[in-house]
Design a protein around this motif. Structure first.
Motif, short mmCIF file in Angstrom:
data_model
loop_
_atom_site.label_atom_id
_atom_site.label_comp_id
_atom_site.label_asym_id
_atom_site.label_seq_id
_atom_site.Cartn_x
_atom_site.Cartn_y
_atom_site.Cartn_z
N ASP A 186 0.92 -1.01 0.15
CA ASP A 186 -0.04 0.08 -0.08
C ASP A 186 0.83 1.20 0.01
N LEU A 187 0.78 1.99 -1.22
CA LEU A 187 1.74 2.90 -1.35
C LEU A 187 1.05 4.42 -1.12
N ARG A 188 1.75 5.04 -0.31
CA ARG A 188 1.00 6.52 0.21
C ARG A 188 2.11 7.60 0.13
N PRO A 189 2.07 8.64 -0.03
CA PRO A 189 3.04 9.88 -0.14
C PRO A 189 4.07 9.43 1.03
N GLY A 190 5.23 9.21 0.67
CA GLY A 190 6.37 9.15 1.55
C GLY A 190 6.19 7.76 2.58
N GLU A 191 5.17 6.80 2.01
CA GLU A 191 5.04 5.87 3.09
C GLU A 191 4.69 4.66 2.23
N LEU A 192 5.20 3.65 2.82
CA LEU A 192 4.99 2.36 2.12
C LEU A 192 4.67 0.98 3.31
N THR A 193 3.37 0.40 3.09
CA THR A 193 3.39 -0.60 4.01
C THR A 193 3.17 -1.87 3.24
N LEU A 203 13.49 -2.12 2.12
CA LEU A 203 14.15 -0.80 2.71
C LEU A 203 15.12 -0.24 1.78
N THR A 204 16.15 -1.27 1.32
CA THR A 204 17.25 -0.73 0.36
C THR A 204 16.89 -0.51 -0.75
N ALA A 205 15.88 -1.19 -1.36
CA ALA A 205 15.33 -0.80 -2.88
C ALA A 205 14.83 0.47 -2.87
N VAL A 206 13.95 0.92 -1.80
CA VAL A 206 13.22 2.47 -1.75
C VAL A 206 14.27 3.29 -1.31
N ALA A 207 15.31 3.03 -0.76
CA ALA A 207 16.32 4.06 -0.28
C ALA A 207 17.31 4.27 -1.86
N THR A 208 17.61 3.25 -2.36
CA THR A 208 18.05 3.34 -3.53
C THR A 208 17.51 4.12 -4.75
N VAL A 209 16.08 4.14 -4.86
CA VAL A 209 15.24 4.82 -5.77
C VAL A 209 14.97 5.93 -5.58
N THR A 210 14.78 6.30 -4.24
CA THR A 210 14.57 7.66 -3.68
C THR A 210 15.67 8.63 -3.33
N ALA A 211 16.78 7.80 -3.13
CA ALA A 211 17.90 8.58 -2.80
C ALA A 211 17.70 9.27 -1.34
N ASP A 265 17.05 8.80 3.18
CA ASP A 265 17.10 8.05 4.20
C ASP A 265 15.62 7.31 4.57
N VAL A 266 15.63 6.07 4.65
CA VAL A 266 14.20 5.35 5.00
C VAL A 266 14.19 4.72 6.24
N ASP A 267 13.29 4.72 7.02
CA ASP A 267 13.04 4.18 8.24
C ASP A 267 12.07 3.11 8.10
N ALA A 268 12.20 2.00 9.08
CA ALA A 268 11.37 0.96 9.05
C ALA A 268 10.77 0.71 10.49
N VAL A 269 9.42 0.23 10.45
CA VAL A 269 8.97 -0.27 11.74
C VAL A 269 8.19 -1.53 11.48
N LEU A 270 8.14 -2.53 12.24
CA LEU A 270 7.17 -3.68 12.02
C LEU A 270 6.01 -3.44 12.71
N LEU A 271 4.90 -4.03 12.08
CA LEU A 271 3.66 -4.08 12.45
C LEU A 271 3.15 -5.30 13.03
N THR A 272 2.87 -5.59 14.22
CA THR A 272 2.29 -6.62 14.97
C THR A 272 0.84 -7.04 14.47
N ARG A 320 9.05 4.72 5.61
CA ARG A 320 8.77 6.10 5.68
C ARG A 320 10.25 6.65 5.31
N TRP A 321 9.93 7.99 4.43
CA TRP A 321 11.02 8.61 3.79
C TRP A 321 10.47 10.10 3.76
N THR A 322 11.45 10.88 3.44
CA THR A 322 11.28 12.41 3.48
C THR A 322 10.76 12.83 2.16
#
Length: 314
Positions: A117-124, A148-156, A158-165, A191-193
């Protein structure tokens, strides 16, 4: 001398994926685990790496901690040799990355699938079982690190990650320890900026419209589809349909190509039809046109796709 590893009878894993994990597992001072030594032999001999052996490597990688898991993912995307992986890092934006990764899933994480699910600056992303077993925490962490690495590479960025339980809690990836009871990881959120290129989250009505466009194309992928004719059949103007598809992060041509590739992939996996017949049935101009699209989206030819599918099924 020990005999070379035999050809596995079960599913196998993309060799570059295993090579990146193996590099991270053996980079430390500790002696390599038996699974690592066996994987080294498979890769050195050019033999496919069995899925179960790859899972054992991931379990060992998990024990080394999240930074090492992330290092393996970064190693993979820093030195991609296979055209399939190079196509991912060449994506124009995150929406394009998701389209490419969906087509690449059979070779990236066999036996699993993802829902994004892609939203502005956020991917779940939800990581789901697909061919036999539910993903282990170690497997989920590694696929999270890949995204995380692929998104960081494409967007150039920093990408933060959290796990959802499953019970609605969030926790950092570093909090999932192999010595604890398996964490009920339901998904992860990145999430990225930079939100400039991320499409607006589609409205449910737009998602339904996108699904209807895909359904209609799939009924007859070889038809001469045009955006104007399709819009008219839906009671819309061409501009309205194009705007709705842009909001959903796609285009009419991208969806047409994706459905035709899905059709061709299904025929390659399930039939022995000649490639020229498959190209015609799926809506491609000819066999070379099918091959060009397959190379661009899958990183392999239709013949290679058929052979790998046969290998994965046995």
């Amino acid at each position: 001398m020990a005999p070379p590893p035999s050809r596995p009878s079960g599913r196998t894993v993309h060799p570059e994926l295993t090579a990146a994990v193996l590099w991270a597992v053996t980079a430390g001072a500790a002696p390599p685990a038996p699974a690592a030594r066996l994987a080294e032999r498979h890769l050195a001999d050019g033999a496919p790496v069995p899925e179960q052996l790859h899972r054992e490597l991931l379990a060992h990688l998990h024990r080394l901690g999240w930074p090492t898991v992330l290092a393996a993912a970064r190693r993979l995307f820093a030195r991609p040799r296979d055209p399939l992986l190079r196509s991912l890092v060449a994506a124009e934006d995150v929406a394009d990355l998701l389209t490419r990764s969906r087509l690449a899933e059979p070779w990236l994480y066999i036996g699993h699938t993802t829902r994004a699910d892609l939203r502005p600056g956020e991917l779940t992303v939800r990581h789901l079982g697909h061919l036999g077993h539910r993903p282990l925490p170690a497997e989920t962490l590694f696929v999270c690190a890949l995204h995380l690495t692929a998104v960081a590479t494409v967007t150039a960025q920093d990408v933060d990650a959290v796990l959802l339980t499953g019970d609605g809690r969030t926790l950092p990836p570093s909090a999932v320890h192999p010595t604890d009871a398996p964490a009920p990881i339901a998904a992860w959120r990145l999430r990225w900026t930079d939100t400039a290129t991320a499409p607006t989250a589609p409205h449910p009505a737009e998602r339904r419209l996108l699904g209807e466009v895909r359904r209609r194309i799939a009924l007859d992928p070889a038809a001469p589809w045009r955006v104007g004719d399709t819009a008219t059949s839906l009671g819309l103007s061409a501009r309205t349909l194009q705007r709705a598809l842009r909001t959903a992060g796609t285009t009419f041509q991208a969806e047409l190509t994706a459905v035709r590739l899905d059709t061709a992939g299904h025929l390659l996996r399930r039939t022995d039809l000649p490639l020229a017949d498959i190209a015609a049935a799926a809506g491609f101009t000819d066999h070379p046109h099918l091959t060009r699209c397959f190379r661009a989206h899958h990183g392999c030819t239709p013949s290679q796709f058929r052979r790998r599918s046969a290998e994965a099924a046995h």
